[in-house]
Structures are given as C-alpha cells and as structure tokens.
Design a protein around this motif. Structure first.
Motif, PDB file in Angstrom:
ATOM      1  N   VAL A 186      -2.790  -0.492  -7.367  1.00 23.03           N
ATOM      2  CA  VAL A 186      -3.983  -1.251  -6.987  1.00 23.03           C
ATOM      3  C   VAL A 186      -4.626  -0.651  -5.740  1.00 23.03           C
ATOM      4  N   SER A 187      -3.803  -0.293  -4.745  1.00 24.36           N
ATOM      5  CA  SER A 187      -4.363   0.280  -3.518  1.00 24.36           C
ATOM      6  C   SER A 187      -4.958   1.664  -3.750  1.00 24.36           C
ATOM      7  N   ARG A 188      -4.464   2.373  -4.769  1.00 29.38           N
ATOM      8  CA  ARG A 188      -4.964   3.723  -5.031  1.00 29.38           C
ATOM      9  C   ARG A 188      -6.265   3.713  -5.828  1.00 29.38           C
ATOM     10  N   TYR A 189      -6.373   2.800  -6.774  1.00 28.36           N
ATOM     11  CA  TYR A 189      -7.517   2.831  -7.690  1.00 28.36           C
ATOM     12  C   TYR A 189      -8.562   1.762  -7.403  1.00 28.36           C
ATOM     13  N   THR A 190      -8.345   0.947  -6.381  1.00 28.80           N
ATOM     14  CA  THR A 190      -9.335  -0.062  -5.994  1.00 28.80           C
ATOM     15  C   THR A 190      -9.570   0.022  -4.488  1.00 28.80           C
ATOM     16  N   PRO A 191     -10.607  -0.632  -3.980  1.00 30.11           N
ATOM     17  CA  PRO A 191     -10.859  -0.605  -2.525  1.00 30.11           C
ATOM     18  C   PRO A 191      -9.838  -1.407  -1.720  1.00 30.11           C
ATOM     19  N   LEU A 192      -8.988  -2.194  -2.372  1.00 30.14           N
ATOM     20  CA  LEU A 192      -8.037  -3.045  -1.665  1.00 30.14           C
ATOM     21  C   LEU A 192      -6.940  -2.201  -1.023  1.00 30.14           C
ATOM     22  N   ARG A 193      -6.618  -2.478   0.237  1.00 30.18           N
ATOM     23  CA  ARG A 193      -5.573  -1.732   0.927  1.00 30.18           C
ATOM     24  C   ARG A 193      -4.193  -2.180   0.459  1.00 30.18           C
ATOM     25  N   GLU A 194      -3.196  -1.317   0.730  1.00 30.93           N
ATOM     26  CA  GLU A 194      -1.859  -1.563   0.196  1.00 30.93           C
ATOM     27  C   GLU A 194      -1.235  -2.831   0.758  1.00 30.93           C
ATOM     28  N   ASP A 195      -1.462  -3.120   2.043  1.00 32.25           N
ATOM     29  CA  ASP A 195      -0.863  -4.322   2.610  1.00 32.25           C
ATOM     30  C   ASP A 195      -1.432  -5.580   1.968  1.00 32.25           C
ATOM     31  N   SER A 237      -2.698  -5.778  -1.131  1.00 32.25           N
ATOM     32  CA  SER A 237      -2.200  -5.882  -2.507  1.00 32.25           C
ATOM     33  C   SER A 237      -0.759  -6.359  -2.523  1.00 32.25           C
ATOM     34  N   PHE A 238       0.060  -5.897  -1.573  1.00 32.45           N
ATOM     35  CA  PHE A 238       1.433  -6.388  -1.465  1.00 32.45           C
ATOM     36  C   PHE A 238       1.448  -7.883  -1.192  1.00 32.45           C
ATOM     37  N   ALA A 239       0.563  -8.344  -0.297  1.00 30.91           N
ATOM     38  CA  ALA A 239       0.512  -9.776   0.024  1.00 30.91           C
ATOM     39  C   ALA A 239       0.185 -10.599  -1.212  1.00 30.91           C
ATOM     40  N   GLY A 240      -0.796 -10.151  -1.984  1.00 29.30           N
ATOM     41  CA  GLY A 240      -1.160 -10.895  -3.192  1.00 29.30           C
ATOM     42  C   GLY A 240      -0.034 -10.949  -4.200  1.00 29.30           C
ATOM     43  N   PHE A 241       0.631  -9.814  -4.417  1.00 28.78           N
ATOM     44  CA  PHE A 241       1.697  -9.785  -5.406  1.00 28.78           C
ATOM     45  C   PHE A 241       2.922 -10.582  -4.948  1.00 28.78           C
ATOM     46  N   TYR A 242       3.263 -10.471  -3.648  1.00 27.37           N
ATOM     47  CA  TYR A 242       4.487 -11.153  -3.237  1.00 27.37           C
ATOM     48  C   TYR A 242       4.312 -12.668  -3.193  1.00 27.37           C
ATOM     49  N   LEU A 243       3.107 -13.140  -2.844  1.00 27.21           N
ATOM     50  CA  LEU A 243       2.883 -14.585  -2.861  1.00 27.21           C
ATOM     51  C   LEU A 243       2.977 -15.134  -4.284  1.00 27.21           C
ATOM     52  N   GLY A 244       2.383 -14.399  -5.224  1.00 24.51           N
ATOM     53  CA  GLY A 244       2.507 -14.811  -6.620  1.00 24.51           C
ATOM     54  C   GLY A 244       3.929 -14.734  -7.115  1.00 24.51           C
ATOM     55  N   SER A 245       4.668 -13.693  -6.695  1.00 23.10           N
ATOM     56  CA  SER A 245       6.059 -13.535  -7.110  1.00 23.10           C
ATOM     57  C   SER A 245       6.933 -14.666  -6.574  1.00 23.10           C
ATOM     58  N   LEU A 246       6.712 -15.020  -5.306  1.00 20.84           N
ATOM     59  CA  LEU A 246       7.494 -16.106  -4.717  1.00 20.84           C
ATOM     60  C   LEU A 246       7.259 -17.411  -5.454  1.00 20.84           C
ATOM     61  N   ALA A 247       6.001 -17.738  -5.725  1.00 23.71           N
ATOM     62  CA  ALA A 247       5.689 -18.980  -6.433  1.00 23.71           C
ATOM     63  C   ALA A 247       6.276 -18.965  -7.846  1.00 23.71           C
TER      64      ALA A 247
END
Length: 290
Positions: A88-97, A99-109
């Motif tokens: 996601v951080s490589r192919y979109t404008p979103l930075r890696e930190d 994208s990690f925040a979005g994925f880990y919050l969803g993973s935790l829930a």
C-alpha cells in the motif's frame, strides 16, 4: 536481600520456567528492538504485535489453545499485514506508518471479535495479556528455538542490516536485491519473535520487552554493539525484577515485567550518561553556555 530475590525461582518451577522464557525473549527480541529504533520503525513493532492476533485467534478457533496452531496463524497474519502495508505504501500516496496503523487497528478488532465468538472473557484476557506464570515446557522450547534461530540469523545479516539502517542508498547501490532481502528477513524475525512473545506476554504486552529496553539503551551507550548489550542487560533486569515483584506483591506477571521495563526507561531518561536529563551537559555556542 539476595535470598529474597532468588527464593521464588529456587522454590517454584513455574517461576523458573517464566524466567527462562523471559531470558530467551530478552536475548532475541531486544536486539531487534534496537534495529527497529535505528530504522525509525518503533511503532511498526507495536503494529505487528497486534497484527498477529487474527491469525492466532483463527488457530484458537480451529484447535483451541494449541501452541502450534496459534503460533502458525500468528506468523501468517503478521507477515500478511507487513506485506500488505508495504504494498500500500509503495503503490499509493499513503505512507507506511499510516498503512500499518490502518491494518493493525483492523487486525486487533478482528482478532478480539474472533476470540470472543468461541471463548470466554478469561480466554480473551489470556490472549491479550498472556499468562507468563503458566508457561509450559512446549512454550519454552518454542521460545528458545525462535531465540536461537533469531540470533543466528542476526549474525548472518548483521553487516547489511547495519548498513541498511544508516545508509540504505549505499546498500542499494551495491546490490539492488540485498536491501529488500535484508528487510524481508528482518520483518520475518520481528514477526516470529512477536509470536513467541505473544505466547508468553500476550499481544498487548509482548512488544514492551522488545522496545522499552532498546529505547532505554540509547541513554547508556552510543555505539551499536554497546546499545545492543545494554538493551539485553536492561531486559534481563526488567524480567527478574518484574517476576520477583509479581511474586511478592501478587501482581500479574507479564504486565509487571513490562512495567519494570518502563521504569528502567524513565530512569534512563533521567540518569542515562548519554543524553539523560539530569546528566546532560549545557550546550556551548562559541564560548557562551546556553
């Protein structure tokens, strides 16, 4: 004093097993925390510690509290989140930190939801906060094996990992495949150690023993080998003091270990010879103190 310190570990087998597990994690996870700090990926460790939860929860739904099933599920989930965040951080404008925040919050829930579907609140607390004093022999073998493999792998990739931390452009100029390979191996080691810590300290606590001693070591030594050695020593002190405090004060063992690591971190901020607040020297501009 010394007798009071070592008495619980001489008298009770569960205390010895808990100490062995913490020592193994201190030897392998803490050096990884130092490299996470150097690579400015401190919060990535926290994100990955939460990312393993859905895989572990699926393993729990399939096989109950099976060490192998939860461990394999956690590794798969953690690596999947790491790869997706990187893509996601490589192919979109979103930075890696981010994208990690979005994925880990969803993973935790998702992980908490999956555990709650089949288990009780006790099982959920076990998954989130671990049960350090209930560590059995298979868990010790798993943690020790992961620790041994991690130390061997770090020895093999130490030089390119250091170069990648300080000058990634130079490493890419030498060989364009070396940097991605080293980064991938490093992420695999981080995820597997978080899974090992997950078995002992739970998903919310396992990153504490990885990152807090590493951050505190920055205030004691400046060169990298010294920082790694200091971080390991601080992690060992936190493990011993946390387990002792949990025995005498009837505290939960895992949070007590991480709390002791946090206390050492704050002491380092105040008293550390390399930038500690109370030990810091005034800066000089010309001949004037500021």
């Amino acid at each position: 004093m010394i007798h009071a310190l070592i008495h619980p570990f001489i008298e009770f087998g569960f205390m010895r097993r808990a100490l062995v597990a913490c020592v193994a994690l201190s030897l392998s996870a803490t050096p990884l925390g130092v490299f996470l700090l150097l690579r400015r990926m401190s919060l990535v460790g926290d994100a990955l510690s939460h990312a393993v939860l859905p895989g572990a929860a699926i393993g729990y739904l399939i096989s109950g509290l099976s060490l192998v099933a939860m461990g394999v599920g956690g590794v798969i989930a953690g690596l999947t989140v790491a790869l997706l965040s990187g893509a996601v951080s490589r192919y979109t404008p979103l930075r890696e930190d981010a994208s990690f925040a979005g994925f880990y919050l969803g993973s935790l829930a998702l992980g908490v939801t999956l555990v709650s579907l089949r288990g009780s609140s006790v099982d959920l607390l076990h998954v989130l906060f671990g049960s350090l004093l209930a560590v059995d022999n298979p868990s010790i073998l798993l943690v020790s094996a992961i620790s041994s493999v991690t130390l061997l792998a770090l020895a093999l990739i130490y030089r390119p990992l250091v170069i990648d931390a300080f000058d990634p452009t130079f490493l890419r100029a030498q060989n364009r495949w070396t940097a991605p390979l080293v980064h991938g191996v490093f992420l695999v080691l981080v995820v597997t150690n978080l899974v090992a810590g997950f078995q002992v300290l739970g998903t919310l606590m396992c990153v504490g023993l990885m990152m807090l001693p590493a951050a505190a070591a920055r205030f004691w030594r400046q060169e990298l080998p010294g920082m790694i050695a200091s971080a390991i020593i601080l992690a060992l002190i936190a493990s011993l003091s946390g387990l002792t405090a949990s025995f005498y004060l009837a505290l939960p063992a895992g949070p007590a270990v991480v709390l002791c690591a946090a206390i050492l971190f704050f002491i380092s901020i105040l008293m550390g010879p390399c930038g500690g607040i109370l030990r810091a020297r005034p800066f000089l501009v010309g001949k004037e103190k500021v």
